[in-house]
Design a protein around this motif. Structure first.
Motif, PDB file in Angstrom:
ATOM      1  N   TYR A   1       0.251  -5.928  -2.064  1.00 51.25           N
ATOM      2  CA  TYR A   1       0.157  -5.930  -0.601  1.00 51.25           C
ATOM      3  C   TYR A   1       0.010  -4.508  -0.063  1.00 51.25           C
ATOM      4  O   TYR A   1      -0.808  -4.252   0.833  1.00 51.25           O
ATOM      5  CB  TYR A   1       1.388  -6.605   0.002  1.00 51.25           C
ATOM      6  CG  TYR A   1       1.397  -6.602   1.511  1.00 51.25           C
ATOM      7  CD1 TYR A   1       0.596  -7.485   2.227  1.00 51.25           C
ATOM      8  CD2 TYR A   1       2.209  -5.713   2.227  1.00 51.25           C
ATOM      9  CE1 TYR A   1       0.597  -7.490   3.616  1.00 51.25           C
ATOM     10  CE2 TYR A   1       2.218  -5.707   3.608  1.00 51.25           C
ATOM     11  CZ  TYR A   1       1.409  -6.587   4.299  1.00 51.25           C
ATOM     12  OH  TYR A   1       1.399  -6.594   5.672  1.00 51.25           O
ATOM     13  N   MET A   2       0.778  -3.568  -0.615  1.00 50.79           N
ATOM     14  CA  MET A   2       0.712  -2.183  -0.161  1.00 50.79           C
ATOM     15  C   MET A   2      -0.623  -1.529  -0.513  1.00 50.79           C
ATOM     16  O   MET A   2      -1.125  -0.678   0.215  1.00 50.79           O
ATOM     17  CB  MET A   2       1.863  -1.384  -0.772  1.00 50.79           C
ATOM     18  CG  MET A   2       3.260  -1.870  -0.355  1.00 50.79           C
ATOM     19  SD  MET A   2       3.546  -1.752   1.434  1.00 50.79           S
ATOM     20  CE  MET A   2       3.629   0.031   1.635  1.00 50.79           C
TER      21      MET A   2
ATOM     22  N   SER B   1      -3.453  -3.125  -0.734  1.00 48.78           N
ATOM     23  CA  SER B   1      -4.542  -3.804  -0.035  1.00 48.78           C
ATOM     24  C   SER B   1      -4.880  -3.097   1.272  1.00 48.78           C
ATOM     25  O   SER B   1      -4.020  -2.504   1.922  1.00 48.78           O
ATOM     26  CB  SER B   1      -4.153  -5.253   0.252  1.00 48.78           C
ATOM     27  OG  SER B   1      -5.141  -5.890   1.031  1.00 48.78           O
ATOM     28  N   ASN B   2      -6.161  -3.153   1.639  1.00 52.07           N
ATOM     29  CA  ASN B   2      -6.612  -2.523   2.883  1.00 52.07           C
ATOM     30  C   ASN B   2      -6.481  -3.456   4.085  1.00 52.07           C
ATOM     31  O   ASN B   2      -6.866  -3.091   5.200  1.00 52.07           O
ATOM     32  CB  ASN B   2      -8.070  -2.083   2.750  1.00 52.07           C
ATOM     33  CG  ASN B   2      -8.228  -0.953   1.739  1.00 52.07           C
ATOM     34  OD1 ASN B   2      -7.363  -0.098   1.605  1.00 52.07           O
ATOM     35  ND2 ASN B   2      -9.346  -0.961   1.014  1.00 52.07           N
ATOM     36  N   SER B   3      -5.980  -4.660   3.847  1.00 51.74           N
ATOM     37  CA  SER B   3      -5.840  -5.622   4.937  1.00 51.74           C
ATOM     38  C   SER B   3      -4.395  -6.109   5.020  1.00 51.74           C
ATOM     39  O   SER B   3      -3.553  -5.747   4.202  1.00 51.74           O
ATOM     40  CB  SER B   3      -6.781  -6.820   4.716  1.00 51.74           C
ATOM     41  OG  SER B   3      -6.369  -7.571   3.592  1.00 51.74           O
ATOM     42  N   ASP B   4      -4.157  -6.940   6.028  1.00 52.17           N
ATOM     43  CA  ASP B   4      -2.821  -7.498   6.233  1.00 52.17           C
ATOM     44  C   ASP B   4      -2.747  -8.925   5.696  1.00 52.17           C
ATOM     45  O   ASP B   4      -1.797  -9.647   5.975  1.00 52.17           O
ATOM     46  CB  ASP B   4      -2.486  -7.480   7.729  1.00 52.17           C
ATOM     47  CG  ASP B   4      -1.004  -7.734   7.983  1.00 52.17           C
ATOM     48  OD1 ASP B   4      -0.168  -7.197   7.246  1.00 52.17           O
ATOM     49  OD2 ASP B   4      -0.692  -8.508   8.916  1.00 52.17           O
ATOM     50  N   GLU B   5      -3.747  -9.313   4.897  1.00 45.91           N
ATOM     51  CA  GLU B   5      -3.805 -10.672   4.383  1.00 45.91           C
ATOM     52  C   GLU B   5      -2.796 -10.864   3.249  1.00 45.91           C
ATOM     53  O   GLU B   5      -2.468  -9.924   2.512  1.00 45.91           O
ATOM     54  CB  GLU B   5      -5.213 -10.979   3.869  1.00 45.91           C
ATOM     55  CG  GLU B   5      -6.290 -10.938   4.933  1.00 45.91           C
ATOM     56  CD  GLU B   5      -6.060 -11.982   6.008  1.00 45.91           C
ATOM     57  OE1 GLU B   5      -5.683 -13.122   5.651  1.00 45.91           O
ATOM     58  OE2 GLU B   5      -6.246 -11.662   7.195  1.00 45.91           O
TER      59      GLU B   5
ATOM     60  N   LYS C   1       3.084 -13.301   1.067  1.00 45.96           N
ATOM     61  CA  LYS C   1       3.164 -12.052   1.805  1.00 45.96           C
ATOM     62  C   LYS C   1       4.617 -11.572   1.820  1.00 45.96           C
ATOM     63  O   LYS C   1       5.517 -12.347   2.166  1.00 45.96           O
ATOM     64  CB  LYS C   1       2.661 -12.248   3.235  1.00 45.96           C
ATOM     65  CG  LYS C   1       2.540 -10.974   4.046  1.00 45.96           C
ATOM     66  CD  LYS C   1       1.907 -11.277   5.398  1.00 45.96           C
ATOM     67  CE  LYS C   1       1.751 -10.019   6.231  1.00 45.96           C
ATOM     68  NZ  LYS C   1       1.130 -10.307   7.542  1.00 45.96           N
TER      69      LYS C   1
ATOM     70  N   THR D   1       8.109  -9.842   2.909  1.00 45.95           N
ATOM     71  CA  THR D   1       8.803  -9.564   4.164  1.00 45.95           C
ATOM     72  C   THR D   1       9.573  -8.255   4.023  1.00 45.95           C
ATOM     73  O   THR D   1       9.613  -7.654   2.947  1.00 45.95           O
ATOM     74  CB  THR D   1       9.779 -10.702   4.500  1.00 45.95           C
ATOM     75  OG1 THR D   1      10.812 -10.738   3.487  1.00 45.95           O
ATOM     76  CG2 THR D   1       9.058 -12.045   4.538  1.00 45.95           C
TER      77      THR D   1
END
Length: 279
Positions: free
Chosen positions: A171-172, A174-178, A229, A231
């Motif tokens: 997640y970190m 990644s360039n998106s918030d997906e 995702k 938290t």
């Protein structure tokens, strides 16, 4: 007369060179005809491992028009012309080989689950293609050996926090918030070779259980059990786990030191006692 003779020879030389270039382009067109790609190219390993074909684009050197190679017969190129209006290659047109140069051709050479992009015929000479094929065969042999070795080993999650850390790291990065897909998590934990392991279903179930547990305690958020995702709780959980592991490592280090001290003390006492007895 001498000047005319030289000009005549120069003209013949240029004509010969042009004919050689033409014949060279024709040989490439014949190769493209024999190994032309279908309209749909599957990238699945089972199908692409058998590929030996070209997807070829043609650019007219004068007009800049774009074409997609469809075939070559009777010294004529059949190609689809790019439509600016529809943004697609559509109408079939007939092109003459002598209208084009080596740099007019570009595309992708597909060979045994590998690809080589080219922007000129100079990049796919027989020697360069041969070296590329040798490299692909060797690389595929190495990958096959790695797959075999991987399948012979048992793979499982060593620590539960590795699963949570994998999701947070992906997640970190990644360039998106997906959210992160389950396949990406499995690949992060077990590499892409997990697809080919005989126990891949068991490996998937293990990771699914860990992800479900982390979702239930609030470290992960999921809506479909396929994407996850992290938290804010996940960061705190990882930090606490890291601190606990650090304390355990320090305690083990202290215990090893105390054990070593006790052993040396025992040896020293034994040597001292032995010396007293001898004396």
């Amino acid at each position: 007369m001498a000047i005319h003779f030289h000009l005549l020879n120069l003209y013949k030389l240029n004509s010969t060179i042009a004919e050689i270039v033409k014949m060279d382009i024709q040989s490439y067109l014949e190769r493209f005809e024999k190994k032309k790609s279908p309209d749909f190219i599957s990238l699945s390993f089972e199908k692409s491992i058998n590929y030996d074909m070209y997807s070829v684009y043609i650019t007219h050197p004068q007009t800049g028009e774009q074409f997609l190679f469809e075939g070559y017969q009777n010294d004529e190129i059949r190609a689809k012309k790019w439509s600016l209006e529809n943004e697609a290659f559509q109408d079939i047109v007939i092109l003459k080989p002598e209208e084009f140069k080596a740099n007019s051709f570009s595309g992708i050479y597909y060979y045994k689950a590998n690809e080589a992009a080219f922007s000129s015929l100079h990049e796919i000479t027989p020697m360069k293609v041969w070296w590329f094929q040798i490299k692909v065969i060797l690389d595929n042999w190495k990958r096959a050996k790695q797959k075999h070795q991987y399948r012979m080993q048992n793979h499982s999650v060593k620590q539960q926090m590795d699963v949570l850390k994998a999701v947070v790291d992906l997640y970190m990065q990644s360039n998106s918030d997906e959210p992160i897909h389950f396949v990406s998590i499995m690949t992060k934990l077990h590499s892409s070779l997990w697809f080919y392991h005989d126990n891949s279903n068991q490996m998937k179930k293990e990771v699914e259980l860990y992800l479900s547990a982390f979702s239930n305690n609030g470290n992960l958020h999921t809506t479909d059990r396929l994407t996850y995702k992290p938290t804010g709780t996940a960061i705190l959980t990882l930090q606490n786990s890291f601190s606990e592991q650090k304390k355990q490592s320090e305690n083990k280090y202290i215990q090893r030191g105390m054990l070593a001290t006790a052993i040396f003390s025992f040896i020293a006492a034994a040597l001292s006692a032995y010396g007293t007895l001898i004396h």
